[in-house]
Design a protein around this motif. Structure first.
Motif, short mmCIF file in Angstrom:
data_model
loop_
_atom_site.label_atom_id
_atom_site.label_comp_id
_atom_site.label_asym_id
_atom_site.label_seq_id
_atom_site.Cartn_x
_atom_site.Cartn_y
_atom_site.Cartn_z
N HIS A 63 64.37 80.99 49.74
CA HIS A 63 65.48 80.26 49.14
C HIS A 63 66.53 81.16 48.50
O HIS A 63 67.74 80.99 48.74
CB HIS A 63 64.95 79.27 48.11
CG HIS A 63 66.04 78.54 47.38
ND1 HIS A 63 66.77 77.52 47.94
CD2 HIS A 63 66.56 78.71 46.12
CE1 HIS A 63 67.67 77.08 47.08
NE2 HIS A 63 67.57 77.78 45.97
N LEU A 67 70.65 81.58 49.59
CA LEU A 67 71.77 81.25 48.71
C LEU A 67 72.02 82.39 47.73
O LEU A 67 71.73 82.29 46.54
CB LEU A 67 71.50 79.95 47.94
CG LEU A 67 71.87 78.63 48.64
CD1 LEU A 67 70.97 78.39 49.84
CD2 LEU A 67 71.75 77.47 47.67
N TRP A 71 79.10 85.89 48.61
CA TRP A 71 79.09 85.66 50.05
C TRP A 71 79.60 86.85 50.85
O TRP A 71 79.50 86.86 52.07
CB TRP A 71 79.91 84.42 50.37
CG TRP A 71 79.55 83.77 51.67
CD1 TRP A 71 80.39 83.52 52.73
CD2 TRP A 71 78.27 83.27 52.07
NE1 TRP A 71 79.71 82.90 53.75
CE2 TRP A 71 78.39 82.73 53.36
CE3 TRP A 71 77.02 83.22 51.44
CZ2 TRP A 71 77.32 82.16 54.05
CZ3 TRP A 71 75.95 82.65 52.12
CH2 TRP A 71 76.11 82.13 53.40
N THR A 108 69.48 72.40 45.50
CA THR A 108 70.70 72.95 46.10
C THR A 108 70.43 73.57 47.47
O THR A 108 71.35 74.06 48.11
CB THR A 108 71.33 74.02 45.19
OG1 THR A 108 70.38 75.09 44.99
CG2 THR A 108 71.72 73.43 43.85
N GLY A 109 69.18 73.57 47.90
CA GLY A 109 68.81 74.29 49.11
C GLY A 109 69.02 73.51 50.39
O GLY A 109 69.50 72.37 50.42
N ARG A 227 73.36 77.22 56.19
CA ARG A 227 73.20 78.13 55.05
C ARG A 227 74.52 78.30 54.31
O ARG A 227 74.57 78.22 53.07
CB ARG A 227 72.70 79.48 55.55
CG ARG A 227 72.50 80.52 54.45
CD ARG A 227 72.37 81.91 55.03
NE ARG A 227 72.17 82.91 53.98
CZ ARG A 227 72.36 84.22 54.15
NH1 ARG A 227 72.74 84.69 55.34
NH2 ARG A 227 72.17 85.05 53.15
N TRP A 231 75.33 77.22 50.43
CA TRP A 231 75.86 78.17 49.45
C TRP A 231 77.16 77.65 48.84
O TRP A 231 77.35 77.69 47.62
CB TRP A 231 76.11 79.52 50.12
CG TRP A 231 76.77 80.50 49.20
CD1 TRP A 231 76.18 81.30 48.27
CD2 TRP A 231 78.19 80.74 49.08
NE1 TRP A 231 77.13 82.02 47.59
CE2 TRP A 231 78.37 81.71 48.06
CE3 TRP A 231 79.31 80.23 49.74
CZ2 TRP A 231 79.62 82.17 47.70
CZ3 TRP A 231 80.56 80.69 49.37
CH2 TRP A 231 80.71 81.65 48.37
N ALA A 234 76.35 74.77 46.38
CA ALA A 234 75.34 74.97 45.35
C ALA A 234 75.96 75.05 43.96
O ALA A 234 75.34 74.68 42.96
CB ALA A 234 74.54 76.25 45.63
#
Length: 282
Positions: A63, A67, A71, A108-109, A227, A231, A234
């Motif tokens: 996990h 995230l 980035w 948030t995943g 993904r 992100w 989140a």
């Protein structure tokens, strides 16, 4: 819409009816997301939440790398290296399974199943209660998905079907029906799927549930898009120059802007609808 315009429901047996349900997750359409406004994946939300929820230690271990805090900096590079090491050591199928199975510990995943039934599934229950009625004894369900498998191909997936249900699926749709975990399939096994919810809701109804999954892009690209989306969301209103690029990435992972792809999708849908109609009449 083509199903209605072409009157495919005309192939139903006497006394049969068709119920088309669209956009149970309007947030997904409005925001180009897989999850709803609480990041809940409706196809992982079908559990009986009064019981013990499934664990997914493989996802738990990934996990934080999925995230990262940034980035496009060193933290992202370290996270990517961890994920690449997992894929190199255990394979893309294991990586897909770890993510796609669903998880209930990281709100948030990716593929988060929630902690209680979503309003969307409660709405689905209301729709079915209002429209099926006590006379319904047999129900064919075709659940449309995109994102897995070869470009434009519609895989027939009998997720969670066993015994008589599985035999009936093969009789209606032929030997090309796949079953995650027990045969070749582009999908991994998942927890809390919509079929699980339907079987619990309609125990007295003969259910023949098929997921029709249309391929778009390679699985690595689809998971990368999910993904990125996780992100992005989140952190509410995350300040980032990547927002629009990520939105495009998600859209392109699940929809191909090609007449050929759309034609393949509709042709396969029409074929499957007609097979279901024949099956109900058998």
């Amino acid at each position: 819409m083509g199903v209605l315009l072409d009157e495919l429901h005309g192939a139903l047996p006497a006394g049969g009816g068709a119920l088309l349900i669209h956009a149970l997750n309007p947030h997904r359409f409005a925001w180009l997301r897989r999850g709803n406004e609480h990041n809940i994946d409706l196809n992982r939300n079908g559990l009986d939440f009064r019981g013990t929820l499934p664990e997914n230690p493989a996802y738990d271990a990934l996990h934080d790398a999925l995230l990262p805090g940034d980035w496009d900096g060193p933290e992202r590079q370290r996270a990517d290296a961890l994920l690449e090491a997992f894929i190199t050591g255990q394979g893309m199928a294991a990586y897909q399974a770890a993510l796609q199975r669903g998880q209930y510990t990281h709100p948030t995943g990716l593929f988060y199943g929630g902690s209680r039934p979503s309003w969307s599934l409660s709405t689905l229950e209301t729709i079915l209660t209002d429209h099926l009625g006590p006379a319904c004894r047999r129900l064919a369900v075709i659940d449309l998905h995109t994102g897995l498998g070869p470009w434009g191909y519609g895989e027939l997936i009998g997720s969670g079907s066993t015994g008589d249900d599985w035999e009936r699926l093969q009789r209606w749709y032929g030997p090309e029906v796949t079953r995650p975990g027990l045969g070749p399939s582009s999908s991994s096994e998942v927890s809390g799927s919509v079929p699980v919810f339907l079987r619990r809701m309609l125990p007295a109804v003969e259910l023949t549930v098929l997921a029709l999954e249309f391929g778009t892009r390679p699985i690595a690209e689809v998971l990368a898009a999910l993904r990125a989306d996780a992100w992005l969301h989140a952190v509410p209103d995350r300040p980032t120059p990547h927002r629009e690029a990520i939105r495009r990435q998600v859209r392109e992972a699940f929809l191909i802007d090609s007449p050929a792809w759309r034609a393949a999708v509709y042709g396969r849908c029409a074929d499957v609808v007609l097979r279901a109609c024949r099956g109900l009449g058998g």
